[in-house]
Design an enzyme around this catalytic site. Structure first.
Site, PDB file in Angstrom:
ATOM      1  CB  THR B 159      22.881  48.327 -74.970  1.00  0.00           C
ATOM      2  OG1 THR B 159      23.970  49.172 -74.632  1.00  0.00           O
ATOM      3  CG2 THR B 159      23.391  46.975 -75.413  1.00  0.00           C
ATOM      4  CE  LYS B 181      26.886  48.885 -76.086  1.00  0.00           C
ATOM      5  NZ  LYS B 181      26.822  48.402 -74.691  1.00  0.00           N
ATOM      6  CB  THR B 192      29.636  48.810 -71.214  1.00  0.00           C
ATOM      7  OG1 THR B 192      29.731  48.772 -69.835  1.00  0.00           O
ATOM      8  CG2 THR B 192      28.655  47.743 -71.656  1.00  0.00           C
ATOM      9  CD  GLU B 275      24.175  53.972 -69.542  1.00  0.00           C
ATOM     10  OE1 GLU B 275      23.825  52.888 -70.017  1.00  0.00           O
ATOM     11  OE2 GLU B 275      24.616  54.102 -68.395  1.00  0.00           O
ATOM     12  CG  ASN B 397      23.264  53.393 -65.450  1.00  0.00           C
ATOM     13  OD1 ASN B 397      23.390  52.345 -66.050  1.00  0.00           O
ATOM     14  ND2 ASN B 397      23.749  54.546 -65.881  1.00  0.00           N
ATOM     15  CB  THR B 402      12.712  47.768 -64.528  1.00  0.00           C
ATOM     16  OG1 THR B 402      13.209  49.094 -64.530  1.00  0.00           O
ATOM     17  CG2 THR B 402      13.232  47.034 -63.338  1.00  0.00           C
TER      18      THR B 402
END
Lengths: 402, 402
Positions: B159, B181, B192, B275, B397, B402
């Site tokens: 992702t 992932k 996650t 991230e 995040n 969007t």
């Protein structure tokens, strides 16, 4: 019952106290920009005192000192010295000796016993107080004490705060005035926060302690900036008795309500001025089996980096709120969860509604947002005040010491 | 004992399995850039299966489905379907029905019973699976299955990951290959994260479950990106038995060690590709009274925004590490704490040493940092792998949807 004045976010003199905030060169000693950095509050006579402190097991030297002195000497506190720039935490025996020495210099300058002096420190952990500057600063501070010095004091206790925080309330001839600093390391159980609250009421030390503990539970213990709990968090209340008006058991609830109102105002000011904050979020958790469970779920949501960054981005990413609730360590049934952003319901019984996404994102982009999560399990609730997590937070904390 | 091959961060085919990863248009359905988004692994015959799942009480539909199916049917799993773009979490009864329907289509395409199919989903919470695209995607995926499809699969489960994560080990004719992932919502108890691990060993379902649970405890449960725990975390291990080599109780430790090595490699890859991550931090907590206490202190330090932002800024602000340890809810004595950055000792018995600050900051600025905190209380320890908190984390995040 006499009319209660509203809390004002300002200061007013409190009978029996003089206060000051000066630049003692503590900040420049550590290479920071000059600014007021030393605060002194002195009572004309012995005060009753109450304190609530960090529950962090790594406690700064002044916290250890103040806890001992309030335990022994709650009927006779005369002064509080507050320094910024060094937290005097993780500084070992030398740090404790420095806190004691600072209280001795203050006692000499004020004309009281060192046991009647409390110390508060905030700033970088693991560096010693610059003792020469503390000594000269104390001497200089004593000469600038004034009944009107509260605004100077509110400025001198700031660290990464962008504005001073103060609150005042009056009732029936009694004044309560408080100042606070916050900014980062703000966790559900206290914060990198210091607060000094003074009143001219006549109130016994045990009653003042009860009122302060209850007020802290409803205010400073309900705010979250980043979830980090400091080594230095301290709130001290002093009562000079100079108004001559006594708070008896019958008057207690009214006085305690006013003290709580001052603390809630200061606590909300801390969140609104949190490091890098762009949004003020009121999280209401209702329908819980227990009040503790409601608070724990609220705190978990409020510390979630994913929730906080979504609000920073103005994204109504409500799934992150439910996901945070689910990992709070509190029993819940996901098929009973309902969620509102302001008055817009997004989720009913665990299922997303066909809500207006544009409106949800518009709410998430507001500077003040109300979130209500109904657990559908009971009748208990809790309210937590928190904020978003922004680029500026990362900037400030990636480079705080430099 | 035969020589063990090292873990390679690559894939190799596993006897008895075919796999693929394709672009089924799931991402573009939600307005994202096109990319592979649907993964299918199919075994030639029934596999023994084991699973570890998120402990979040808000569980995605596929987690609920897989837990039921593994409980009932651990000796006969044939296929796993993995989709990105929608997490199918907080989607109520319709979400569960969609997960069941996806498993039916997969079963029809593969030629097995729906009970033999597991589903994994990752992506945004609270949106339904685009079912038409799931149906057409499953049909397309079945036609591209291949023994060599592991790299495509590792890409299709990504992702916000920036690179695929895979690990492989070989022992005595047995192969174990895993893909995973990660990226965000990575907490001490799962993340996650999704991971599929396949082996051609002959191993009973209970023994495989024991090995997987132990491996997860030493790997996926020791990593922290942001402390958020997902609704979807799932690790599934399948054993085809196609090597013909049986793992008996005697062989168990060796096999379990290899499986753990694969999981540790995947877990570390997840942190390194977290991230916005710029630094990989190994936190070693030693001298603890209990292993749980050591882990809890490590997790608290690893989730502290103040610690994480300091590392992002390359600032050896070690006081924040001690402050986080002190609020972990574990008994400790601050006068016994000692701390090292790599081999540079900063704190001894709770007191800062006169260390080389330039060197400490240089270590804090390294891409890989080892932190050791000695509690001085006992002989237990824990290791946590974590990362810093950067501007890019906030970017990703704040604007993920969007």
């Amino acid at each position: 019952m006499p009319k209660l004045e509203r809390v004002r976010q300002t200061t007013r003199p409190v009978k029996g106290f003089r206060i000051t905030g000066i630049d003692a060169g503590l900040r420049t000693f550590f290479g920071k920009q000059p600014a007021p950095d030393l605060t002194l509050i002195v009572a004309n006579g012995p005060c009753t005192a109450a304190g609530v402190f960090t529950t962090n097991l790594v406690k700064a030297a002044p916290v250890i000192l103040d806890q001992e002195r309030i335990a022994k000497n709650a009927n006779s506190i005369r002064a509080i010295l507050v320094n910024t720039a060094s937290a005097n935490a993780c500084t070992g025996d030398e740090g404790l000796a420095n806190a004691v020495q600072s209280s001795k210099w203050t006692a000499e300058a004020v004309g009281c016993s060192p046991d009647e002096v409390l110390i508060m420190s905030t700033g970088v952990i693991g560096v010693h107080l610059p003792m020469e500057r503390m000594q000269s600063g104390i001497s200089a501070a004593v000469n600038t004490l004034s009944a009107d010095g509260w605004n100077d004091a509110a400025k001198a206790i700031m660290t990464t705060d962008t504005r001073p925080k103060s609150a005042n309330i009056e009732l029936d001839g009694i004044t309560i005035t408080g100042i606070a600093k916050g900014a980062g390391m703000i966790a559900p159980n206290m914060a990198t926060m210091l607060s000094v609250i003074a009143t001219d009421a006549v109130i016994s030390a045990p009653l003042l302690q009860r009122a302060l503990a209850e007020a802290a539970e409803r205010s400073f213990n309900c705010i979250v900036v980043d979830g980090d709990m400091s080594t230095n968090d301290t709130v001290i209340a002093l009562a000079s008795g100079a108004s001559g008006i006594e708070i008896t058991e019958e008057e207690y609830e009214r006085f305690a309500g006013c003290l709580a109102a001052v603390c809630i105002s200061l606590a909300q000011s801390i969140v609104k001025d949190g490091e890098g904050v762009t949004k003020f979020i009121t999280l209401q958790i209702v329908g819980a089996e227990t009040p503790q469970g409601a608070k724990q779920i609220g705190n978990t949501i409020a510390t979630s980096p994913l929730v906080k960054t979504a609000f920073y981005g103005g994204d109504a990413n409500w799934g992150r709120i439910l996901a945070a609730a689910g990992r709070a360590g509190v029993s819940l049934d996901q098929s009973k969860l309902s969620l509102w952003f302001d008055d817009l319901q997004l989720v009913a019984s665990g299922t997303p509604l066909n809500y207006d996404q544009g409106r949800a994102n518009a709410i998430a982009a507001q500077p003040e947002i109300n979130i209500r999560l109904d657990l559908g399990q009971g009748s208990n609730e809790a309210t937590i005040w928190t904020c978003d997590l922004s680029h500026d937070y990362v900037d400030i904390n990636g480079h705080y010491r430099t």
